[in-house]
Scaffold this active site. Structure first.
Site, PDB file in Angstrom:
ATOM      1  N   TYR A   1       8.480 -13.511 -22.790  1.00 14.94           N
ATOM      2  CA  TYR A   1       9.305 -12.351 -22.454  1.00 14.94           C
ATOM      3  C   TYR A   1      10.323 -12.750 -21.389  1.00 14.94           C
ATOM      4  O   TYR A   1      10.003 -13.471 -20.434  1.00 14.94           O
ATOM      5  CB  TYR A   1       8.414 -11.224 -21.944  1.00 14.94           C
ATOM      6  CG  TYR A   1       9.173  -9.985 -21.505  1.00 14.94           C
ATOM      7  CD1 TYR A   1       9.465  -8.968 -22.410  1.00 14.94           C
ATOM      8  CD2 TYR A   1       9.606  -9.849 -20.200  1.00 14.94           C
ATOM      9  CE1 TYR A   1      10.156  -7.838 -22.014  1.00 14.94           C
ATOM     10  CE2 TYR A   1      10.297  -8.717 -19.787  1.00 14.94           C
ATOM     11  CZ  TYR A   1      10.569  -7.721 -20.714  1.00 14.94           C
ATOM     12  OH  TYR A   1      11.267  -6.605 -20.308  1.00 14.94           O
TER      13      TYR A   1
ATOM     14  N   ASP B   1       1.424  -4.597 -20.262  1.00  7.70           N
ATOM     15  CA  ASP B   1       2.435  -5.535 -19.794  1.00  7.70           C
ATOM     16  C   ASP B   1       2.166  -6.006 -18.367  1.00  7.70           C
ATOM     17  O   ASP B   1       2.605  -7.097 -17.981  1.00  7.70           O
ATOM     18  CB  ASP B   1       3.823  -4.898 -19.840  1.00  7.70           C
ATOM     19  CG  ASP B   1       4.401  -4.820 -21.247  1.00  7.70           C
ATOM     20  OD1 ASP B   1       3.937  -5.574 -22.126  1.00  7.70           O
ATOM     21  OD2 ASP B   1       5.327  -4.018 -21.459  1.00  7.70           O
TER      22      ASP B   1
ATOM     23  N   HIS C   1       0.860  -1.188   0.000  1.00 12.35           N
ATOM     24  CA  HIS C   1       0.000   0.000   0.000  1.00 12.35           C
ATOM     25  C   HIS C   1       0.888   1.228   0.000  1.00 12.35           C
ATOM     26  O   HIS C   1       1.836   1.319   0.785  1.00 12.35           O
ATOM     27  CB  HIS C   1      -0.899   0.016   1.233  1.00 12.35           C
ATOM     28  CG  HIS C   1      -1.673   1.293   1.396  1.00 12.35           C
ATOM     29  ND1 HIS C   1      -2.424   1.841   0.382  1.00 12.35           N
ATOM     30  CD2 HIS C   1      -1.803   2.136   2.453  1.00 12.35           C
ATOM     31  CE1 HIS C   1      -2.996   2.951   0.805  1.00 12.35           C
ATOM     32  NE2 HIS C   1      -2.627   3.154   2.058  1.00 12.35           N
TER      33      HIS C   1
ATOM     34  N   HIS D   1       0.904   5.768  -1.025  1.00 17.71           N
ATOM     35  CA  HIS D   1       0.160   6.961  -1.414  1.00 17.71           C
ATOM     36  C   HIS D   1       0.872   7.612  -2.595  1.00 17.71           C
ATOM     37  O   HIS D   1       0.982   8.839  -2.668  1.00 17.71           O
ATOM     38  CB  HIS D   1       0.051   7.928  -0.242  1.00 17.71           C
ATOM     39  CG  HIS D   1      -0.854   7.472   0.855  1.00 17.71           C
ATOM     40  ND1 HIS D   1      -1.531   8.346   1.685  1.00 17.71           N
ATOM     41  CD2 HIS D   1      -1.218   6.237   1.264  1.00 17.71           C
ATOM     42  CE1 HIS D   1      -2.255   7.662   2.557  1.00 17.71           C
ATOM     43  NE2 HIS D   1      -2.071   6.373   2.323  1.00 17.71           N
TER      44      HIS D   1
ATOM     45  N   HIS E   1      -8.539   7.466  -1.345  1.00 15.30           N
ATOM     46  CA  HIS E   1      -7.465   6.980  -0.473  1.00 15.30           C
ATOM     47  C   HIS E   1      -6.196   6.752  -1.289  1.00 15.30           C
ATOM     48  O   HIS E   1      -5.306   7.605  -1.290  1.00 15.30           O
ATOM     49  CB  HIS E   1      -7.934   5.691   0.219  1.00 15.30           C
ATOM     50  CG  HIS E   1      -6.994   5.179   1.257  1.00 15.30           C
ATOM     51  ND1 HIS E   1      -7.331   4.147   2.105  1.00 15.30           N
ATOM     52  CD2 HIS E   1      -5.728   5.522   1.583  1.00 15.30           C
ATOM     53  CE1 HIS E   1      -6.317   3.897   2.917  1.00 15.30           C
ATOM     54  NE2 HIS E   1      -5.323   4.710   2.617  1.00 15.30           N
TER      55      HIS E   1
END
Length: 231
Positions: A227, A120, A95, A97, A169
């Site tokens: 790839y 991708d 997580h 910001h 958020h």
């Protein structure tokens, strides 16, 4: 019973966040799980990244009980726990910001598929969640955040689109390892920045065609991926 390996992986992933530019101050956290033992390690709450040690990592079980560590876990730990319980195949949640991804979350917009960099990493738009209700925010807020993410992924494979934008958020991303989850979080921020710039030049910029999305995603993911190097 030792949890050293997930604590070390968790520390390494958390220390990678400031190096990528994805976090400011103490914003952001990474968790790393051991699904077989139904436990996960996570960054402690509010501790500066340059002060973190492996012994600072807090280990919780999938019921939310702290089973190792003396510091308080990240306040977002219930959201991480909810995702581990509902999204099979993920071992790490990130997580942040990060600013461009947050811009889409605050604008209440899905992150559209505009080009191959997005293709991708994400097999479709990165979805934004609905607004949380007063009851959800006033109750078990972080757990309810996880539930809103799970709700938004009805009909979406979280391994195909390994990120979400929580409205008002910010982003959560995930992966099969701490390093991969951080990579997905960085890819999300990169494509969000590209999308903001593209849409500023042409607000009506069309989505990348489906056949291009399918080609770019499948060449990096799944049984037919070619790839990179084998192994």
């Amino acid at each position: 019973m030792s949890y050293q390996s997930i604590k070390e992986e968790c520390l390494a992933a958390n220390l990678a966040l400031p190096r990528t530019g994805l976090v400011d101050l103490t914003f952001g956290n990474v968790s790393v799980a051991d699904p077989e033992r139904r436990v996960f390690a996570i960054k402690p709450s509010g501790v500066a990244y340059d002060a973190l040690t492996v012994d600072d990592m807090v280990v919780l079980d999938y019921d939310g009980n702290v089973i190792e560590g003396t510091l308080r876990p990240s306040s977002d730990a219930p959201t991480h726990r909810c995702l581990f319980l509902h999204f099979a195949g993920i071992r790490s949640v990130v997580h942040t910001h990060s600013r461009s991804a947050v811009a889409f979350a605050q604008a209440a917009l899905d992150l559209p598929v505009l080009g191959t960099t997005h293709c991708d990493y994400f097999n479709g738009p990165v979805p934004v969640t609905r607004t949380m209700t007063p009851e959800e925010v006033g109750g078990a807020y972080e757990w309810e955040t996880g539930k809103v993410i799970v709700e938004r992924f009805a009909g979406i494979d979280p391994m195909d689109v390994p990120a979400v934008l929580v409205r008002n958020h910010g982003p959560f991303a995930w992966g099969a390892s701490g390093a991969k989850a951080v990579e997905n979080a960085l890819a999300l921020e990169i494509v969000a920045d590209m999308a903001i710039k593209a849409l500023s030049l042409n607000p009506a910029a069309p989505a990348a065609p489906g056949h291009l999305l399918e080609k770019h995603f499948s060449r990096k993911h799944g049984a037919g991926a070619y790839y990179g190097q084998a192994g």
